[in-house]
Design an enzyme around this catalytic site. Structure first.
Site, PDB file in Angstrom:
ATOM      1  N   ASP A 123       0.805  -1.226   0.000  1.00  0.00           N
ATOM      2  CA  ASP A 123       0.000   0.000   0.000  1.00  0.00           C
ATOM      3  C   ASP A 123       0.833   1.269   0.000  1.00  0.00           C
ATOM      4  OD1 ASP A 123      -2.714  -0.492  -0.078  1.00  0.00           O
ATOM      5  OD2 ASP A 123      -2.838  -0.997   2.042  1.00  0.00           O
TER       6      ASP A 123
HETATM    7  C1  BGC Z   1       0.294   1.369   6.234  1.00  0.00           C
HETATM    8  C2  BGC Z   1      -0.066   0.182   5.403  1.00  0.00           C
HETATM    9  C3  BGC Z   1      -1.547   0.114   5.242  1.00  0.00           C
HETATM   10  C4  BGC Z   1      -2.105   1.425   4.727  1.00  0.00           C
HETATM   11  C5  BGC Z   1      -3.608   1.371   4.671  1.00  0.00           C
HETATM   12  C6  BGC Z   1      -0.322   2.614   5.657  1.00  0.00           C
HETATM   13  O1  BGC Z   1      -0.044   3.701   6.483  1.00  0.00           O
HETATM   14  O2  BGC Z   1       1.683   1.486   6.327  1.00  0.00           O
HETATM   15  O3  BGC Z   1       0.437  -0.999   6.011  1.00  0.00           O
HETATM   16  O4  BGC Z   1      -1.877  -0.895   4.357  1.00  0.00           O
HETATM   17  O5  BGC Z   1      -1.707   2.471   5.549  1.00  0.00           O
HETATM   18  O6  BGC Z   1      -4.195   2.526   4.276  1.00  0.00           O
HETATM   19  C1  NOJ Z   2      -1.865  -3.639   5.463  1.00  0.00           C
HETATM   20  C2  NOJ Z   2      -3.039  -3.631   4.545  1.00  0.00           C
HETATM   21  O1  NOJ Z   2      -4.187  -4.017   5.254  1.00  0.00           O
HETATM   22  C3  NOJ Z   2      -2.813  -4.539   3.372  1.00  0.00           C
HETATM   23  O2  NOJ Z   2      -3.890  -4.451   2.488  1.00  0.00           O
HETATM   24  C4  NOJ Z   2      -1.524  -4.207   2.683  1.00  0.00           C
HETATM   25  O3  NOJ Z   2      -1.344  -5.129   1.658  1.00  0.00           O
HETATM   26  C5  NOJ Z   2      -0.369  -4.227   3.644  1.00  0.00           C
HETATM   27  N1  NOJ Z   2      -0.649  -3.355   4.746  1.00  0.00           N
HETATM   28  C6  NOJ Z   2       0.952  -3.840   3.003  1.00  0.00           C
HETATM   29  O4  NOJ Z   2       1.018  -2.499   2.698  1.00  0.00           O
END
Ligand code: BGC
Ligand code: NOJ
Length: 825
Positions: free
Chosen positions: A498
């Site tokens: 993400d």
């Molecule tokens: C996090 C990710 C997460 C995303 C969701 C980010 O700040 O680092 O792990 O998936 O937010 O919006």
């Molecule tokens: C947490 C999110 O829930 C997931 O969708 C994502 O793939 C991972 N973070 C990695 O960024």
């Protein structure tokens, strides 16, 4: 410390009872458990902190919780004991009086918190009976002193005004709407019932109630904290009736206990929704008096301790049944306890919560994630396939007809969240994985023809085809169509990572990294999506083969081969696969980069997708992971970490080096590497890597690790962080489902397939063997695997009920018990 102690001064596993026993309340972080399995849920920490909601932690929150409070974790299912003027809580908080003994047993769907002080013991068992929209607390009080005691017990829960965001932000309204009624031992929180709601919250007590409070100001005080709440210290309920401000529920129970005497009674917290239960009676029985008929029935039902005990037994057998579908006995105690109990249990939580409500997720920000829920299903489907089926159809209905998906949806409304929108170009491919894994488990190919519309074109709105199978085709077609200059799939806002935001280029701190404006005519492409596509396409092609549709199978396979050629041509960097191309077409995850030279996700997905299988690259890529990314606490996400913010890459460069996506150990993606080792037949590596992130192995370093030792955490700080080895964001992580896949399918090799149950273990060479009991499509297989030649992989012979069979796939055998013998060699 008990015999099960792994060197953890705060607690230990009780494997036999499937409980984690916390023996000190001042754990390095609050250690959480979940109550509830269907639609009614509670969060419950080892000091009884947490809250309760029905179905949707944002829209139907029943009790209040203040996130990021000081101290951490304040507010919950509190009991204040007043024993002759000495006030304490069985869960230590909020008074934090020193007791003579404390224990919290987190079990499957329940927590038992008990303490003893001055010869008085109080034990509180909290759980949600299967299939019901209520929570029970069974309370047992025992006087083990030599003198009679008069003991007062004050319950305390703060009601939430249902919509959690409004509840914590809109006081000009919320402090004027609170309404309650009290009748006998029952407190009815009825805020907004007079207007658009046809539901209320009931907090009842079956013990000898001698008073109550419903106003927080009266019970706690205006300037007091929960640790010095007025009423329990005064030892007298004020019988306050809340009008506005903050309604609470508190019962005063007075017990007279002879020496040695023990008394048991219960509390019930119920969500009573007239529409849900089909209640036809009048809404009010008199002006302003709500119709309590349903609530009164609930109170009656649980008026006896026997009824509470019977409900608890139902919960126990519910879990015995669920876990009975997979049980293993192997030489590795960590893999055993995690796979048999805690990992499967965590999979239930992630299936139910997605990423919504935990100690790190407030239940407000995110609902069900499209990619998250599809992956969560992989670890859940063997337990209750019927619920997985329902979920698949809900998720698929939030896909748009062009193939993109709403990234998240609200569980209550099942509608996509417009503020986050879509355009994460990996999302749709995960649907292929979840559907195939559901069919492999259940054999229910009928789901493919289930009517299933798209978010922008509801079922019946005139699409030519509106089946689930059409969604899978749409998903594959979308990735094939949306490709960039190198022929790799476009990345959109982000792929699985993400934080790799190659199109958002955000310079403004007040916007989301993920959804900030898209670069025009962007060329950003993802190698990871290409790998995921290879995997998904192979799944769909295999499914078509199984269905007898040879042409379709070949059609999809041709697309797979096209993508494979592209990936091998443009994404190999000499020793590993690159990660992406940015908006300008520049490579990411390559030796030629100064930072972020090698990423984990593309190694995992290229290998799992079948790249590098014939040309040695798969092994090379995995060895590069070992050389550059592996640590004793898991595999870091990339190396070297980014040291400065780079708007062309986005959030990944926003984190300090060593945490989260910037070279943290993101457990979720570690599992793809574990599966990669299994694919290559490296059983020793697979187990070593698995141990590196397995929480049960962290008991010996718990003051560094800090998170719960019984569930996986999303992230552990990587080697570049000052707190290397510290875990965060426990419970709600895709790690749960994927580690169950790693352990059950990769290491123990019990792999549901379309036509039967494939057995293909990959174990450490030194293991003499192991046993698994697996229920699959109605039959129970007792599988004994023997490893006389000290190999890691390869099934030499396989027999069922004494009869040898060719190959390594157990046929579907219908009902009954079967003995399976597997010899590796
Ligand atoms: C996090 C990710 C997460 C995303 C969701 C980010 O700040 O680092 O792990 O998936 O937010 O919006
Ligand atoms: C947490 C999110 O829930 C997931 O969708 C994502 O793939 C991972 N973070 C990695 O960024």
């Amino acid at each position: 410390m008990s015999q099960n102690s792994g060197g953890n001064p705060y607690g230990h596993f009780d494997d036999e009872n499937r409980e984690y026993v916390v023996t000190r309340p001042d754990t390095p972080l609050p250690w959480l458990n979940y109550l509830g399995q269907d639609e009614f849920f509670g969060l419950c920490t080892n000091t009884a902190g947490g809250y309760t909601f029905w179905k949707d932690a944002k829209l139907r929150r029943l009790t209040r919780y203040r996130y990021n409070n000081v101290p951490y974790d304040l507010g919950g299912r509190y009991l204040y004991v007043n024993d002759g003027g000495s006030v304490w809580n069985p869960g230590w908080k909020p008074v934090k009086a020193k007791t003579d003994g404390y224990e919290c047993r987190h079990g499957l769907g329940y927590s038992v918190i008990s303490s003893v002080k001055d010869g008085l013991s109080v034990s509180q068992t909290m759980f949600v009976p299967p299939g019901e929209n209520l929570e029970l607390w069974k309370v047992t009080v025992k006087n083990s002193s030599s003198k009679p005691k008069e003991v007062k017990i004050y319950s305390y829960q703060e009601f939430c005004f249902y919509e959690a965001l409004n509840d914590m932000t809109n006081y000009q309204r919320t402090w004027s709407i609170g309404e309650v009624e009290v009748e006998g031992g029952a407190i009815y929180h009825k805020t907004e019932y007079r207007e658009r709601r046809n539901h209320y919250t009931l907090f009842g007590c079956t013990g000898p109630v001698t008073g109550f409070d419903t106003s927080r100001d009266a019970f706690v005080g205006i300037h007091e904290g929960l640790h010095e709440a007025k009423v329990p210290f005064a030892g007298k309920a004020s019988n306050s009736k809340a009008f506005g401000w903050n309604p609470i529920g508190s019962h005063e129970v007075t017990l007279h206990l002879k020496p040695g005497e023990e008394l048991t009674y219960a509390y019930v917290l119920a969500y009573v929704d007239h529409d849900l239960v089909g209640f036809q009676g009048e809404k009010f029985t008199a002006p302003f008096v709500i119709n309590k008929a349903v609530g009164i029935d609930v109170m009656k039902k649980y008026s006896s301790v026997a009824a509470v005990d019977a409900a608890f037994e139902r919960l126990r057998s519910y879990w015995n049944t669920n876990l009975g579908n997979f049980q293993v006995s192997s030489p590795d105690p960590h893999a055993n306890r995690m796979a048999n109990t805690w990992n499967q249990y965590q999979c239930m939580a992630t299936f139910n919560m997605s990423r919504s409500a935990s100690m790190y997720e407030t239940g407000i920000g995110r609902g069900m994630g499209f990619r998250d829920s599809n992956q969560d299903l992989l670890g859940f489907v063997h337990m209750i396939p019927g619920r997985a089926r329902e979920r698949i159809l809900d998720i698929a209905a939030t896909q748009l007809s062009d193939g993109t998906c709403y990234h998240q949806y609200q569980p209550l409304t099942k509608k996509g969240n417009a503020d986050v929108g879509g355009d994460f170009y990996d999302d749709h491919l995960w649907l292929v994985l979840s559907v195939c894994s559901y069919i492999k488990e259940s054999g229910d190919t009928g789901i493919l023809e289930a009517p299933c519309g798209y978010a922008d074109k509801a079922y019946g709105a005139g699409l030519e085809k509106e089946t689930l199978l059409h969604h899978l085709e749409t998903s594959i077609a979308y990735t094939m169509a949306k490709r960039g200059p190198h022929g790799l799939p476009l990345i959109g806002h982000a792929d699985w990572n993400d934080c790799l935001n190659l199109n958002c280029h955000s310079t403004e701190p007040n916007e989301s990294f993920q959804t900030a404006g898209d670069v025009k005519d962007s060329k950003a492409e993802s190698v990871m999506i290409a790998g995921l596509f290879l995997y998904a396409a192979r799944e769909l092609s295999d499914l078509y083969t199984f269905l007898g549709s040879k042409n379709d199978s070949q059609r999809i396979d041709t697309q797979r081969r096209t993508m494979l050629d592209i990936l091998e041509t443009v994404a190999w960097d000499g020793e590993w696969y690159t990660r992406a191309y940015d908006a300008e077409g520049k490579v990411i995850g390559s030796k030629s980069n100064d930072e972020g030279k090698i990423f984990i996700e593309s190694q995992g997905w290229a290998v799992l997708g079948g790249a590098g299988a014939d040309n040695g690259r798969a092994r090379k890529a995995m060895e590069s992971v070992h050389k550059h990314l592996y640590t004793k606490n898991g595999v870091v996400l990339q190396q070297p970490p980014y040291s400065t913010y780079n708007k062309a890459y986005g959030e990944v460069t926003s984190y300090p080096p060593g945490v989260k996506e910037n070279a943290g150990i993101f457990s979720h993606n570690n599992t793809w590497i574990h599966l990669g080792w299994c694919l290559l037949g490296e059983g020793d590596r697979a187990l070593e890597y698995y141990h590196s992130i397995c929480p049960s192995t962290k008991e010996s370093q718990i003051d560094t690790y800090r998170s719960e030792p019984y569930v996986y955490a999303q992230m552990t700080a990587g080697k570049d962080a000052p707190c290397f080895g510290e875990a965060k964001n426990s419970w709600l992580t895709g790690t749960a489902a994927w580690t169950f896949v790693v352990v059950s399918q990769g290491i123990f090799g019990i792999q549901p397939d379309f036509g039967g149950l494939r057995i293909d273990p990959c174990i450490p060479k030194a293991w003499p063997g192991f046993e698994v009991t697996r229920k699959f499509r109605g039959a129970t297989y007792h599988i004994e695997v023997k490893n006389p030649n000290g190999v890691s992989k390869g099934v030499k012979t396989l027999s069922v009920d004494g009869k040898p069979i060719r190959g390594n796939v157990l046929p579907v055998m219908g009902k009954g018990e079967h003995r399976v013998e597997v010899i590796l060699g």
